[in-house]
Motif scaffolding. Structure first.
Motif, PDB file in Angstrom:
ATOM      1  N   VAL A  51       6.824 -12.898  -5.216  1.00  0.00           N
ATOM      2  CA  VAL A  51       7.283 -12.189  -4.018  1.00  0.00           C
ATOM      3  C   VAL A  51       8.812 -12.100  -4.004  1.00  0.00           C
ATOM      4  O   VAL A  51       9.384 -11.044  -3.712  1.00  0.00           O
ATOM      5  CB  VAL A  51       6.770 -12.896  -2.748  1.00  0.00           C
ATOM      6  CG1 VAL A  51       7.380 -12.262  -1.499  1.00  0.00           C
ATOM      7  CG2 VAL A  51       5.258 -12.835  -2.683  1.00  0.00           C
ATOM      8  N   ASN A  55      11.132  -8.563  -4.363  1.00  0.00           N
ATOM      9  CA  ASN A  55      12.160  -8.175  -3.394  1.00  0.00           C
ATOM     10  C   ASN A  55      13.533  -8.047  -4.057  1.00  0.00           C
ATOM     11  O   ASN A  55      14.336  -7.194  -3.659  1.00  0.00           O
ATOM     12  CB  ASN A  55      12.213  -9.181  -2.250  1.00  0.00           C
ATOM     13  CG  ASN A  55      11.107  -8.979  -1.241  1.00  0.00           C
ATOM     14  OD1 ASN A  55      11.233  -8.209  -0.302  1.00  0.00           O
ATOM     15  ND2 ASN A  55       9.993  -9.674  -1.434  1.00  0.00           N
ATOM     16  N   SER A  59      15.932  -4.654  -4.028  1.00  0.00           N
ATOM     17  CA  SER A  59      17.361  -4.648  -3.682  1.00  0.00           C
ATOM     18  C   SER A  59      18.206  -4.075  -4.811  1.00  0.00           C
ATOM     19  O   SER A  59      19.207  -3.396  -4.570  1.00  0.00           O
ATOM     20  CB  SER A  59      17.823  -6.069  -3.335  1.00  0.00           C
ATOM     21  OG  SER A  59      17.789  -6.917  -4.468  1.00  0.00           O
ATOM     22  N   LYS A 132       6.880 -14.584   2.193  1.00  0.00           N
ATOM     23  CA  LYS A 132       6.828 -13.208   2.694  1.00  0.00           C
ATOM     24  C   LYS A 132       7.575 -13.080   4.018  1.00  0.00           C
ATOM     25  O   LYS A 132       8.347 -12.131   4.226  1.00  0.00           O
ATOM     26  CB  LYS A 132       5.378 -12.770   2.872  1.00  0.00           C
ATOM     27  CG  LYS A 132       4.664 -12.431   1.575  1.00  0.00           C
ATOM     28  CD  LYS A 132       3.252 -11.925   1.882  1.00  0.00           C
ATOM     29  CE  LYS A 132       2.532 -11.511   0.610  1.00  0.00           C
ATOM     30  NZ  LYS A 132       1.158 -11.003   0.894  1.00  0.00           N
ATOM     31  N   LYS A 133       7.354 -14.025   4.919  1.00  0.00           N
ATOM     32  CA  LYS A 133       8.060 -14.014   6.201  1.00  0.00           C
ATOM     33  C   LYS A 133       9.556 -14.215   6.003  1.00  0.00           C
ATOM     34  O   LYS A 133      10.381 -13.585   6.680  1.00  0.00           O
ATOM     35  CB  LYS A 133       7.498 -15.097   7.118  1.00  0.00           C
ATOM     36  CG  LYS A 133       6.044 -14.873   7.520  1.00  0.00           C
ATOM     37  CD  LYS A 133       5.521 -16.028   8.367  1.00  0.00           C
ATOM     38  CE  LYS A 133       4.057 -15.819   8.726  1.00  0.00           C
ATOM     39  NZ  LYS A 133       3.505 -16.964   9.516  1.00  0.00           N
ATOM     40  N   CYS A 135      11.324 -13.348   3.376  1.00  0.00           N
ATOM     41  CA  CYS A 135      11.879 -12.093   2.843  1.00  0.00           C
ATOM     42  C   CYS A 135      12.040 -11.054   3.944  1.00  0.00           C
ATOM     43  O   CYS A 135      13.015 -10.293   3.962  1.00  0.00           O
ATOM     44  CB  CYS A 135      10.983 -11.554   1.727  1.00  0.00           C
ATOM     45  SG  CYS A 135      11.006 -12.543   0.217  1.00  0.00           S
ATOM     46  N   TYR A 136      11.083 -11.034   4.863  1.00  0.00           N
ATOM     47  CA  TYR A 136      11.179 -10.107   5.997  1.00  0.00           C
ATOM     48  C   TYR A 136      12.416 -10.411   6.833  1.00  0.00           C
ATOM     49  O   TYR A 136      13.148  -9.496   7.238  1.00  0.00           O
ATOM     50  CB  TYR A 136       9.916 -10.217   6.851  1.00  0.00           C
ATOM     51  CG  TYR A 136       9.942  -9.366   8.110  1.00  0.00           C
ATOM     52  CD1 TYR A 136       9.717  -7.994   8.046  1.00  0.00           C
ATOM     53  CD2 TYR A 136      10.194  -9.942   9.351  1.00  0.00           C
ATOM     54  CE1 TYR A 136       9.749  -7.214   9.197  1.00  0.00           C
ATOM     55  CE2 TYR A 136      10.230  -9.175  10.503  1.00  0.00           C
ATOM     56  CZ  TYR A 136      10.008  -7.811  10.413  1.00  0.00           C
ATOM     57  OH  TYR A 136      10.051  -7.038  11.549  1.00  0.00           O
ATOM     58  N   VAL A 137      12.686 -11.689   7.084  1.00  0.00           N
ATOM     59  CA  VAL A 137      13.883 -12.088   7.839  1.00  0.00           C
ATOM     60  C   VAL A 137      15.154 -11.694   7.081  1.00  0.00           C
ATOM     61  O   VAL A 137      16.117 -11.197   7.676  1.00  0.00           O
ATOM     62  CB  VAL A 137      13.862 -13.609   8.109  1.00  0.00           C
ATOM     63  CG1 VAL A 137      15.191 -14.074   8.719  1.00  0.00           C
ATOM     64  CG2 VAL A 137      12.707 -13.967   9.029  1.00  0.00           C
ATOM     65  N   TRP A 139      15.524  -9.242   4.942  1.00  0.00           N
ATOM     66  CA  TRP A 139      15.705  -7.790   5.009  1.00  0.00           C
ATOM     67  C   TRP A 139      16.196  -7.347   6.386  1.00  0.00           C
ATOM     68  O   TRP A 139      17.009  -6.419   6.494  1.00  0.00           O
ATOM     69  CB  TRP A 139      14.410  -7.074   4.651  1.00  0.00           C
ATOM     70  CG  TRP A 139      14.180  -6.961   3.177  1.00  0.00           C
ATOM     71  CD1 TRP A 139      13.182  -7.534   2.445  1.00  0.00           C
ATOM     72  CD2 TRP A 139      14.977  -6.234   2.243  1.00  0.00           C
ATOM     73  NE1 TRP A 139      13.308  -7.219   1.119  1.00  0.00           N
ATOM     74  CE2 TRP A 139      14.395  -6.417   0.963  1.00  0.00           C
ATOM     75  CE3 TRP A 139      16.120  -5.451   2.358  1.00  0.00           C
ATOM     76  CZ2 TRP A 139      14.929  -5.837  -0.186  1.00  0.00           C
ATOM     77  CZ3 TRP A 139      16.649  -4.871   1.211  1.00  0.00           C
ATOM     78  CH2 TRP A 139      16.059  -5.065  -0.033  1.00  0.00           C
ATOM     79  N   CYS A 140      15.707  -7.987   7.436  1.00  0.00           N
ATOM     80  CA  CYS A 140      16.207  -7.664   8.783  1.00  0.00           C
ATOM     81  C   CYS A 140      17.695  -7.977   8.873  1.00  0.00           C
ATOM     82  O   CYS A 140      18.482  -7.181   9.422  1.00  0.00           O
ATOM     83  CB  CYS A 140      15.428  -8.462   9.834  1.00  0.00           C
ATOM     84  SG  CYS A 140      13.733  -7.912  10.084  1.00  0.00           S
TER      85      CYS A 140
END
Length: 333
Positions: A51, A55, A59, A132-133, A135-137, A139-140
Motif C-alpha cells: 500500500v 501511494n 505521488s 490505508k487510513k 495514507c488517506y491522512v 494525502w489530505c
C-alpha cells in the motif's frame, strides 16, 4: 523592494536543462506507469508495504503533467504565458509530488524498520487497514498544503516578465521565505531525520543476522539494498533542491541587490530540480528490491510478454510456411 531589485531579471536557462528535464520525467512516467500497472493488474495480494509503495508511485506520477509547462517556461525565457490557473495547478502538482514522495519514503523506512527489527511485536503499521487510513491522512495533508501554496503563490508581473513559482517574484518574497522554511523543516528535515534514524537502527540490526541460512541472507541483502537506495534518493534528489532553494530565498530577502549571485543560485536550483526528478526513476527500484510480491509479479509479466511474443512469432512462421506450401502445390498442379 522593487526599486532595490531593478536589474535582477530572470535569465533564459540553457536548453540542455530543458532536455534533461523532459528526459528524466519521461523515463519516470514510463517506469511509474508500468509500476502502477503491475500493482493494479498483476498483484492480487497486498500487504501494508505494498500500500505504501503504491501511494509512492502515485505521488511520483503527479509531476508528469506539469513537466511540459515547466519546459515551455524555460524555453520561453522564464516567461509564463499559460495563465494563472495552470500556474496554480503546476504549483499544486509539484508540491504534492515532491513532499508526497518524501513522506511516503519516510513511512516505508518506518515500516521496514518495524517489520525487520520488531518482527515479533504487534504494530499498527504492519496492518494494511491502518496503513490505508494513514495514507488517506497523508494525502489530505498534501492536498491542503498544495491548495494553500497554489492560492498564495500565483502569477505576478515583474518588469515585463510574467513569473510563476520564481525567485524573481519580488511581491512574494516574504511568502516564499515563510513557506520555504515550513517545507524545509517539516517537509524535508524532519522526515529525513526519521528516515536516517530508522535505517541506522535497521542497518545495525541486519548486520547481526547470520548469513548461514538462505532466509537470513535474503533479509539482510534486501534490507541493505533498501537502506542504500533510500539514502541515495534523499542525498541526491531532495537534499540539493531544498538547500539551494533555502539559500535563494535568503539571498532574495536579505541581499536583493546581489543579482549575479542570485542568478547563479537560481541555475544551481534548477539543476537540482532535475536531480530531484531522478527520484521518479529510482523509486521503482524500491518496489523491485523491497517487495517480493512486486518482484514476482514483474517477472511473471515479463515471462508472459516473452511467451506471447514467441507465440506470435511461431504463428507468423506457421502462416508463412503454409503460404509457401500452398504456393508450391499450386505451382506443381
Amino acid at each position: 523592494m522593487s526599486n532595490d531589485t531593478v536589474g535582477c531579471q530572470p535569465e533564459q536557462q540553457n536548453i540542455s536543462l530543458t532536455i534533461f528535464l523532459c528526459l528524466v520525467y519521461m523515463v519516470g512516467l514510463l517506469l511509474n506507469g508500468f509500476s502502477l500497472w503491475v500493482f493494479i493488474f498483476r498483484m492480487s495480494k497486498w500487504n501494508a508495504g505494498t500500500v505504501l509503495q503504491f501511494n509512492l508511485a502515485i505521488s511520483d506520477a503527479l509531476a508528469s503533467p506539469a513537466t511540459p509547462l515547466i519546459a515551455a517556461y524555460f524555453i520561453n525565457g522564464n516567461n509564463w504565458t499559460f495563465g494563472p490557473f495552470l500556474c496554480q495547478m503546476k504549483i499544486a502538482l509539484l508540491s504534492a509530488h515532491f513532499y508526497g514522495s518524501i513522506l511516503f519514503l519516510t513511512l516505508i523506512s518506518i515500516h521496514r524498520y518495524v517489520v525487520v527489527v520488531h518482527f515479533k511485536r504487534s504494530s499498527a503499521i504492519k496492518r494494511k487497514a491502518f496503513v490505508k487510513k494513514l495514507c488517506y491522512v497523508v494525502w489530505c495533508f498534501l492536498m491542503v498544503g498544495a491548495v494553500v501554496y497554489a492560492y498564495v503563490l500565483g502569477v505576478t508581473d515583474e518588469d515585463g516578465h510574467t513569473q510563476c513559482l520564481s525567485i524573481h517574484q519580488s511581491k512574494l518574497v516574504k511568502m516564499y521565505f515563510v513557506i520555504n522554511f515550513v517545507l524545509f523543516v517539516a517537509g524535508f528535515l524532519l522526515p529525513f531525520t526519521v528516515t536516517v534514524v530508522c535505517y541506522a537502527c535497521l542497518a545495525r540490526s541486519v548486520t547481526q543476522i547470520s548469513d548461514k541460512s538462505m532466509q537470513g541472507h535474503l533479509i539482510k541483502m534486501k534490507s541493505l539494498r533498501m537502506i542504500g537506495l533510500c539514502l541515495v534518493i534523499f542525498a541526491i534528489c531532495f537534499f540539493p533542491m531544498n538547500v539551494t532553494r533555502t539559500v535563494a530565498v535568503i539571498l532574495k530577502k536579505f541581499y536583493p541587490t546581489e543579482c549575479a549571485l542570485l542568478l547563479l543560485v537560481e541555475k544551481v536550483y534548477y539543476s537540482s530540480y532535475v536531480l530531484a526528478g531522478i527520484n521518479c526513476c529510482l523509486d521503482p527500484l524500491i518496489y523491485f528490491f523491497g517487495s517480493h510480491g512486486f518482484n514476482k509479479a514483474f517477472r511473471n509479466s515479463v515471462k508472459r510478454a516473452r511467451g506471447q511474443q514467441e507465440r506470435d512469432n511461431r504463428t507468423e512462421s506457421d502462416t508463412t510456411s503454409c503460404s509457401v506450401n500452398r504456393n508450391a502445390v499450386y505451382t506443381i498442379s
